[in-house]
Enzyme design. Structure first.
Site, PDB file in Angstrom:
ATOM      1  N   ASP A 105      41.268  38.944  32.306  1.00 24.18           N
ATOM      2  CA  ASP A 105      41.471  38.662  33.724  1.00 24.18           C
ATOM      3  C   ASP A 105      41.141  39.896  34.557  1.00 24.18           C
ATOM      4  O   ASP A 105      41.157  41.030  34.065  1.00 24.18           O
ATOM      5  CB  ASP A 105      42.925  38.251  33.986  1.00 24.18           C
ATOM      6  N   HIS A 164      34.969  37.486  31.354  1.00 22.50           N
ATOM      7  CA  HIS A 164      36.060  36.926  32.147  1.00 22.50           C
ATOM      8  C   HIS A 164      36.720  35.728  31.460  1.00 22.50           C
ATOM      9  O   HIS A 164      37.803  35.275  31.870  1.00 22.50           O
ATOM     10  CB  HIS A 164      35.512  36.491  33.510  1.00 22.50           C
TER      11      HIS A 164
END
Length: 407
Positions: free
Chosen positions: A382, A378
């Site tokens: 995204d 992450h």
């Protein structure tokens, strides 16, 4: 007398673990014939004899760590007809060397004839190794051979006397056996890399499902013609690799990696595919998979699978990779959260196909469905990008025509 040394094992690799002796002292050896196998961080490597002669001293035991260029054995002059001389003290650490290169079912059946991982599998599944036909290199028995033999083994009749012969452990509780087995170098490396991935990356997994109807119909319709033309079976991985390559072009961050404070984007797709091997899961790389046809992908994966079983994958074939696909469905997995393969930033997990009720055009119908899982870093990817990638891959699998017209 000729010394046998540990060969160069690859860039930055300075040591290995002696996994198995493939020749016994006194046995004849041909030039370039493997006499031992070494386990490195990535794959097993066989050590060939530099000359023809007779297997002499074995200076290390199975499980010992050996450095590059270390002398591990000697080859004596002769043809092996005479009995081998008793080993010197230097050779004493080697307990019961392995079987000859072609362990047919009627050959050595004792534990010393098998590699450590195979011995463990034999004990776990309770099979007789002398009854197993080996499929590994030179006919050696692999862990997969043991599992297959265990699956085919008939269930013992209820009247079998053996289970009733040892009531003592149940009454005393003091005969519960334990076995300590040193982790192989491959397993140690897997453990370290996966833990490093958890400690470094911000791991997250997103899920979707895919209707496999169109791919199954295409495979059923064309599998015979495909195999006749290309000499390889048409599987599902070819479709998923091509669909992934197409989705990676649309969402380049999934095909990227973090290097310090920089993001490295790749304009090519080197797809790592998880393959089962006797010593554990290995991940060879399909180079430039985005430039390959489905047939070329299937041939490459088939070759990887075969050579993973016989231990002939090369270390260079395990390096690199920009994205990984792991198919847990072949083992029956319904859903999982795979861990990324550093320094990659994402991994796609495939799972078993099963008929499930779904709604199509307002009607409940039964379709062959598969869960997809995308684990990603992450820090770089995204949630929107991860979901978009999975949707693009799902659309391509549910309508394979998209792969032909690049949609």
């Amino acid at each position: 007398m000729t010394e046998v040394k540990v060969p160069t094992l690859g860039e930055s690799i300075t040591e290995a673990t002696l996994g198995e002796w493939l020749k016994k002292p006194g046995e004849p050896v041909k030039a370039d014939e493997p006499i031992a196998s070494l386990e490195t961080d990535k794959v097993s490597v066989e050590v060939p004899s530099p000359v023809a002669g007779v297997m002499g001293q074995q200076l290390f035991a199975v499980g010992d760590t050996v450095n590059v260029d270390a002398v591990i054995a000697t080859i004596e002059a002769g043809d092996g007809a005479a009995a081998a001389p008793a080993p010197t003290p230097a050779a004493a650490p080697a307990p019961a060397p392995a079987a000859s290169p072609a362990p047919a079912p009627s050959g050595d059946a004792g534990p010393a004839a098998l590699s450590p991982s195979v011995r463990r599998a034999v004990l776990e599944h309770g099979v007789d190794p002398s009854s197993i036909q080996g499929t590994g290199r030179d006919g050696r028995i692999t862990k997969d051979d043991v599992v297959a033999a265990a699956s085919a083994k008939p269930t013992a009749p209820a009247s079998a006397p053996a289970p009733a012969a040892a009531p003592a452990p149940a009454s005393t509780g003091g005969d519960r056996a334990e076995e300590r087995v040193r982790m192989t170098r491959v397993r140690q490396t897997i453990a370290k890399r996966l833990k490093d991935a958890q400690n470094t990356a911000a791991l997250l997994t997103t899920f979707n499902d895919v209707d496999m109807t169109a791919v199954i119909e295409a495979r059923t319709k064309y599998k015979d013609l495909f195999e006749k033309k290309h000499g390889v079976r048409l599987g599902f991985m070819g479709f998923f690799v091509k669909a992934a390559c197409q989705a990676l072009k649309d969402i380049p961050s999934v095909n990227a990696r973090i290097d310090g404070e920089e993001i490295v984007y790749h304009d090519y797709a080197d797809i790592s595919v998880a393959v089962s091997a006797p010593q554990g899961l290995v991940v060879p790389v399909i180079r430039d998979a985005d430039q390959m046809s489905v047939a070329q992908v299937e041939k490459t994966i088939g070759d990887f699978g075969k050579r993973a079983k016989d231990g002939s994958l090369k270390m260079d074939e395990m390096k690199g990779g920009t994205f990984t696909i792991s198919n847990g469905g072949v083992f029956g997995s319904l859903m999982s959260t795979p861990i990324i393969n550093p320094p990659q930033s994402a991994v796609l997990g495939l799972h078993r196909i099963e008929d499930r009720p779904v709604v199509r055009d307002g009607q409940v119908v039964v379709r062959p469905m598969m869960y997809l899982a995308l684990s990603y870093d992450h820090r770089l990817i995204d949630g929107r990008e991860a979901v978009t990638f999975l949707v693009a891959l799902k659309n391509a699998i549910e309508d394979p025509t998209r792969l032909l017209i690049d949609l």
